[in-house]
Write an enzyme that holds these catalytic residues in place. Structure first.
Site, mmCIF file in Angstrom:
data_model
loop_
_atom_site.group_PDB
_atom_site.id
_atom_site.type_symbol
_atom_site.label_atom_id
_atom_site.label_comp_id
_atom_site.label_asym_id
_atom_site.label_seq_id
_atom_site.Cartn_x
_atom_site.Cartn_y
_atom_site.Cartn_z
ATOM 1 N N LYS A 153 0.845 -1.201 0.000
ATOM 2 C CA LYS A 153 0.000 0.000 0.000
ATOM 3 C C LYS A 153 0.879 1.249 0.000
ATOM 4 O O LYS A 153 1.918 1.281 0.659
ATOM 5 C CB LYS A 153 -0.898 -0.020 1.243
ATOM 6 C CG LYS A 153 -1.713 1.254 1.455
ATOM 7 C CD LYS A 153 -2.746 1.459 0.364
ATOM 8 C CE LYS A 153 -3.291 2.887 0.359
ATOM 9 N NZ LYS A 153 -4.037 3.207 -0.878
ATOM 10 N N GLY A 154 0.462 2.260 -0.743
ATOM 11 C CA GLY A 154 1.231 3.491 -0.861
ATOM 12 C C GLY A 154 1.597 4.103 0.490
ATOM 13 O O GLY A 154 0.758 4.195 1.378
ATOM 14 N N ASN A 200 5.239 6.301 -7.127
ATOM 15 C CA ASN A 200 3.877 6.587 -7.580
ATOM 16 C C ASN A 200 3.744 8.066 -7.923
ATOM 17 O O ASN A 200 3.574 8.897 -7.036
ATOM 18 C CB ASN A 200 2.880 6.165 -6.494
ATOM 19 C CG ASN A 200 1.436 6.367 -6.919
ATOM 20 O OD1 ASN A 200 1.159 6.689 -8.070
ATOM 21 N ND2 ASN A 200 0.524 6.178 -5.985
ATOM 22 N N CYS A 208 -1.057 9.105 -8.539
ATOM 23 C CA CYS A 208 -2.270 8.991 -7.728
ATOM 24 C C CYS A 208 -3.205 10.149 -8.039
ATOM 25 O O CYS A 208 -2.842 11.306 -7.854
ATOM 26 C CB CYS A 208 -1.949 8.993 -6.235
ATOM 27 S SG CYS A 208 -3.465 8.854 -5.255
ATOM 28 N N THR A 260 -4.920 4.539 -12.003
ATOM 29 C CA THR A 260 -6.343 4.677 -12.348
ATOM 30 C C THR A 260 -6.615 5.900 -13.232
ATOM 31 O O THR A 260 -5.866 6.868 -13.225
ATOM 32 C CB THR A 260 -7.180 4.795 -11.063
ATOM 33 O OG1 THR A 260 -6.621 5.843 -10.264
ATOM 34 C CG2 THR A 260 -7.161 3.511 -10.280
ATOM 35 N N GLY A 278 -4.001 -2.945 -15.223
ATOM 36 C CA GLY A 278 -5.255 -2.327 -15.625
ATOM 37 C C GLY A 278 -6.318 -3.338 -16.015
ATOM 38 O O GLY A 278 -6.327 -3.841 -17.130
ATOM 39 N N LEU A 328 -4.561 7.740 -0.434
ATOM 40 C CA LEU A 328 -3.294 7.348 0.209
ATOM 41 C C LEU A 328 -3.337 7.342 1.729
ATOM 42 O O LEU A 328 -2.403 7.800 2.386
ATOM 43 C CB LEU A 328 -2.156 8.257 -0.275
ATOM 44 C CG LEU A 328 -1.801 8.122 -1.757
ATOM 45 C CD1 LEU A 328 -0.780 9.191 -2.148
ATOM 46 C CD2 LEU A 328 -1.251 6.744 -2.073
ATOM 47 N N ASN A 365 -12.369 4.797 -6.991
ATOM 48 C CA ASN A 365 -11.965 4.940 -5.603
ATOM 49 C C ASN A 365 -11.367 6.315 -5.394
ATOM 50 O O ASN A 365 -10.864 6.945 -6.322
ATOM 51 C CB ASN A 365 -10.982 3.843 -5.184
ATOM 52 C CG ASN A 365 -9.536 4.240 -5.415
ATOM 53 O OD1 ASN A 365 -8.922 4.945 -4.610
ATOM 54 N ND2 ASN A 365 -8.987 3.810 -6.545
ATOM 55 N N THR A 425 -7.807 -4.509 -8.828
ATOM 56 C CA THR A 425 -9.221 -4.594 -8.448
ATOM 57 C C THR A 425 -9.771 -6.024 -8.464
ATOM 58 O O THR A 425 -10.665 -6.352 -7.688
ATOM 59 C CB THR A 425 -10.029 -3.671 -9.391
ATOM 60 O OG1 THR A 425 -9.469 -2.356 -9.283
ATOM 61 C CG2 THR A 425 -11.488 -3.611 -9.016
HETATM 62 C C1 LIG Z 1 -8.854 1.074 -3.799
HETATM 63 C C2 LIG Z 1 -7.613 1.324 -4.605
HETATM 64 C C3 LIG Z 1 -6.486 1.858 -3.999
HETATM 65 C C4 LIG Z 1 -5.321 2.101 -4.725
HETATM 66 N N1 LIG Z 1 -4.209 2.608 -4.097
HETATM 67 C C5 LIG Z 1 -3.057 2.779 -4.801
HETATM 68 C C6 LIG Z 1 -1.847 3.227 -4.153
HETATM 69 O O1 LIG Z 1 -1.807 3.438 -2.941
HETATM 70 N N2 LIG Z 1 -0.734 3.415 -4.920
HETATM 71 C C7 LIG Z 1 -0.735 3.157 -6.272
HETATM 72 O O2 LIG Z 1 0.286 3.319 -6.914
HETATM 73 N N3 LIG Z 1 -1.852 2.713 -6.896
HETATM 74 C C8 LIG Z 1 -2.997 2.517 -6.199
HETATM 75 N N4 LIG Z 1 -4.129 2.041 -6.851
HETATM 76 C C9 LIG Z 1 -4.070 1.761 -8.296
HETATM 77 C C10 LIG Z 1 -3.808 0.275 -8.574
HETATM 78 O O3 LIG Z 1 -2.564 -0.134 -8.047
HETATM 79 C C11 LIG Z 1 -3.858 -0.010 -10.079
HETATM 80 O O4 LIG Z 1 -2.858 0.735 -10.716
HETATM 81 C C12 LIG Z 1 -5.194 0.343 -10.706
HETATM 82 O O5 LIG Z 1 -6.245 -0.006 -9.852
HETATM 83 C C13 LIG Z 1 -5.429 -0.312 -12.064
HETATM 84 O O6 LIG Z 1 -5.381 -1.719 -11.999
HETATM 85 P P1 LIG Z 1 -6.667 -2.664 -11.796
HETATM 86 O O7 LIG Z 1 -7.655 -2.287 -12.858
HETATM 87 O O8 LIG Z 1 -6.148 -4.056 -11.924
HETATM 88 O O9 LIG Z 1 -7.185 -2.376 -10.449
HETATM 89 C C14 LIG Z 1 -5.288 1.800 -6.119
HETATM 90 C C15 LIG Z 1 -6.427 1.245 -6.719
HETATM 91 C C16 LIG Z 1 -7.584 0.990 -5.996
HETATM 92 C C17 LIG Z 1 -8.773 0.399 -6.682
#
Ligand SMILES: Cc1cc2nc3c(=O)[nH]c(=O)nc-3n(C[C@H](O)[C@H](O)[C@H](O)COP(=O)(O)O)c2cc1C
Ligand SMILES: Cc1cc2nc3c(=O)[nH]c(=O)nc-3n(C[C@H](O)[C@H](O)[C@H](O)COP(=O)(O)OP(=O)(O)OC[C@H]3O[C@@H](n4cnc5c(N)ncnc54)[C@H](O)[C@@H]3O)c2cc1C
Ligand code: FES
Lengths: 260, 303
Positions: free
Chosen positions: B45-46, B127, B130, B193, B243, B73, B69, B266
């Site tokens: 987690k970040g 990162n 965000c 995202t 993604g 952070l 979402n 996700t």
């Molecule tokens: C609830 C949530 C929290 C996330 N927190 C972070 C984060 O702390 N740092 C980061 O680099 N990406 C974060 N992401 C992005 C994911 O790591 C990922 O890049 C993004 O969700 C796309 O991939 P996915 O479609 O497989 O979820 C978060 C995504 C979600 C859904």
């Protein structure tokens, strides 16, 4: 052994309890882990694009010899509606056991359990598991009308039941906090537990706080994962923003930052 | 036998399947379901320099084939991580990768310097993407000068493998990828995202407290895949594809488009076992196609 499981369970019963709530009973082919009242399961409804995430539901009843879990599901939106339409014999995928349940009362305590709507489920589960003499277990169940109450005959042996309805068609007229037991006898209880709509739990918490009585409530914050990885379900508390899915869903009202 | 191992810079990964930051907690939560050492890596987690409470509730909204979402952070800061979380997770037999965040370049540097000291953290994922914080985050990742500046400064101090996580909220992903490669990034991970929004028409209110948030899940997959493909043709450093990956076929598509490894995000919310199923599925695919190594898949799109 893993602490949490992801399992397909077979629905053996999916029947309306009243106008809005369904009873869904599911069986596992494996022995179930121990559940504490207040804990929940996260249900995958199907793979349709409109219902992407799971839906959390509190456990209402567990039968360890039949390996069955029952849920009371209120139809709210697309996911709950779809869930209540699944036929017996089909299977659904569940993650469990999730969250922390209610703090058990200690022997000889007097407890008051208050449930509204589908929140009645965990209260009945707690009444059954409390281990107390039924004389010390009191439940106030609230609903809009007679048709919205569920039949609790199987549970009468575990405690004393009182009902409220907004239209007066069953029990006392009004909200649970207007019931005579709540109004006049609140101070005779050592612990109060509540599960139901936010407004109901806040009204209960306000009175419990005033009378300085131990009170736990079960929150229903929106969840994406249900097991502590997404940090979406947070509730502000005296210990900071906590995940309802792992630190709750049951919270002591003194830990919450409710404006009550 | 199919060999699933992959190499990124000097790191050897058991397999190309990693769990994405913010969707796999600090690995412990997944370890409640299965042994996380089966994973190629866990992106933690970040973390930020100081405690962050994150954004107000509600922080999520379900959307068609995905979700928004706006967590923002939430974390207790790097010192808390080092003292309380790292000791509990350091013995997991997989690569643990820290996801480093900041609102200023200085903060990114300070967090990196602290993480440098942690022996069992294999790499840093920077990162700069965000979308849910007011300062820093994506602001660095959506312009070449911003991405260059933070990558250059962090590269100076970072003693570990440096992965830079890119934002898809840009006109041309290849420019940003080239910019961070030019400043010494060892790898790029993409995508974070997409900025999105959801509204409750009946109540006439936004569904997120922050109004806008980050879209993830299968809804974004085709766009993420296109960006990985474009980046693959723009840079020489390994790409980690992210993604909307829900199954082995999705993961293989990303690898064919050029990803050396993938992150599953996700999908974990739907089923925490999906990353393991993807590992098995990739192995199966390799057997079916008579492939011996992951390199036989990466970038091997037939045109
Ligand atoms: C609830 C949530 C929290 C996330 N927190 C972070 C984060 O702390 N740092 C980061 O680099 N990406 C974060 N992401 C992005 C994911 O790591 C990922 O890049 C993004 O969700 C796309 O991939 P996915 O479609 O497989 O979820 C978060 C995504 C979600 C859904
Ligand atoms: C720990 C926990 C235990 C729960 N236990 C039960 C239970 O035993 N029985 C039961 O019937 N329900 C329970 N719920 C609530 C249940 O999860 C929701 O009703 C369900 O997810 C709604 O899904 P849906 O697809 O039908 O609604 P959606 O179509 O997703 O939503 C319909 C509308 O309701 C709102 N909404 C949806 N979920 C919630 C929520 N959790 N809180 C506030 N508003 C919401 C949406 O924003 C939308 O406006 C519980 C929730 C939690 C977190
Ligand atoms: S729902 Fe994901 S952390 Fe609680």
């Amino acid at each position: 052994m893993s602490l949490k499981e992801v399992q397909n369970l077979v629905i053996i019963e999916n029947t309306p309890l009243n106008a809005t709530n369904f009873l869904i009973r599911l069986v596992s082919i494996k022995p179930l882990p121990k559940f504490v009242p207040g804990q929940f399961v996260n249900v995958e409804i199907n793979n349709s694009s409109e219902i992407f995430l799971r839906r959390p539901f509190s456990v209402f009843e567990i039968n360890y010899s039949l390996n069955s879990i029952s849920l009371i599901v209120k139809i709210l939106g697309r996911g709950s509606k779809k869930l209540t339409e699944i036929k017996a014999g089909e299977s659904v995928n569940l993650i469990f056991p999730l969250g922390k349940g209610f703090t058990f009362p200690i022997p000889n305590e007097r407890i008051l359990l208050i449930g509204g709507g589908s929140g009645v489920g965990p209260m009945l589960f707690l009444a059954k598991e409390s281990g107390l003499n039924p004389d010390n277990v009191h439940l106030i169940l609230g609903a809009k009308s007679f048709e919205d109450h569920i039949n609790i005959d199987d549970y009468r042996q575990f405690g004393n039941f009182y009902f409220t309805t907004e239209d007066g068609s069953l029990g006392e007229r009004g909200f649970v906090t207007q019931h005579s037991v709540f109004q006049n006898k609140l101070k005779t209880f050592d612990k109060i537990y509540a599960c139901g709509p936010d407004a109901m739990m806040k009204a209960i918490a306000r009175e419990a706080k005033k009378s300085n009585i131990f009170c736990e409530v079960s929150l229903e914050n929106l969840m994406a994962c249900g097991f502590g990885v997404c940090l979406c379900c947070i509730e502000p508390t005296v210990r900071g923003n906590l995940c309802v899915c792992t630190e709750g869903p049951v919270f002591n009202i003194n830990d919450l930052k409710w404006q009550i | 036998m199919a060999d699933l191992s992959v190499k990124i810079k000097d790191l050897d990964f058991k397999n190309p399947v990693m769990t994405a930051s913010g969707t796999s907690g600090f690995a412990e939560e997944l370890n409640d379901f299965y042994d996380v050492s089966k994973l190629g890596a866990v992106l933690l987690k970040g973390i930020t320099l100081k405690n962050r409470d994150g954004n107000a509730y509600p922080r999520m909204a379900e959307t068609a084939s995905g979700m928004l979402n706006a967590v923002g952070l939430q974390n207790k800061g790097v010192d808390y991580f080092i003292q309380h979380i790292y000791p509990r997770i350091k013995d997991y037999d997989t690569h643990l990768i820290a996801n480093v965040n900041g609102s200023t370049v200085e903060e990114y540097i300070e967090v990196t310097e602290k993480v440098n000291e942690l022996e069992r953290i294999s790499a840093i994922e920077l990162n700069i993407s965000c979308p849910n914080v007011k300062e820093g985050g994506m602001l660095f990742g959506i312009s070449c000068p911003g991405a260059e500046a933070v990558t250059r400064e962090v590269r100076r101090v970072c003693t570990k493998t440096l992965i830079v996580k890119l934002s898809p909220n840009v006109t041309d992903i290849t420019e940003i990828a080239k910019a961070v490669e030019g400043q010494g990034a060892d790898s790029v991970s993409l995508v974070n995202t997409f900025l999105g929004m959801a509204i409750d028409a009946e109540k006439r209110i936004p569904l997120l407290s922050t109004i806008t948030g980050g879209l993830s899940g299968p809804a974004i997959k085709p766009i993420a895949l296109r960006m990985v493909w474009q980046a693959y043709h723009a840079v020489k450093i390994p790409i980690i594809g992210i993604g909307g990956i829900m199954n082995a076929a999705d993961a293989i598509e990303f690898m064919l488009a050029g990803a050396a490894a993938v992150q599953v995000g996700t999908a974990i919310f739907k089923d925490p076992f999906i990353p393991l199923q993807i590992i098995d599925g990739i192995e199966n695919y390799m057997k079916r196609h008579g492939l011996n190594s992951i390199n036989d898949i990466v970038g091997k799109l037939a045109l």
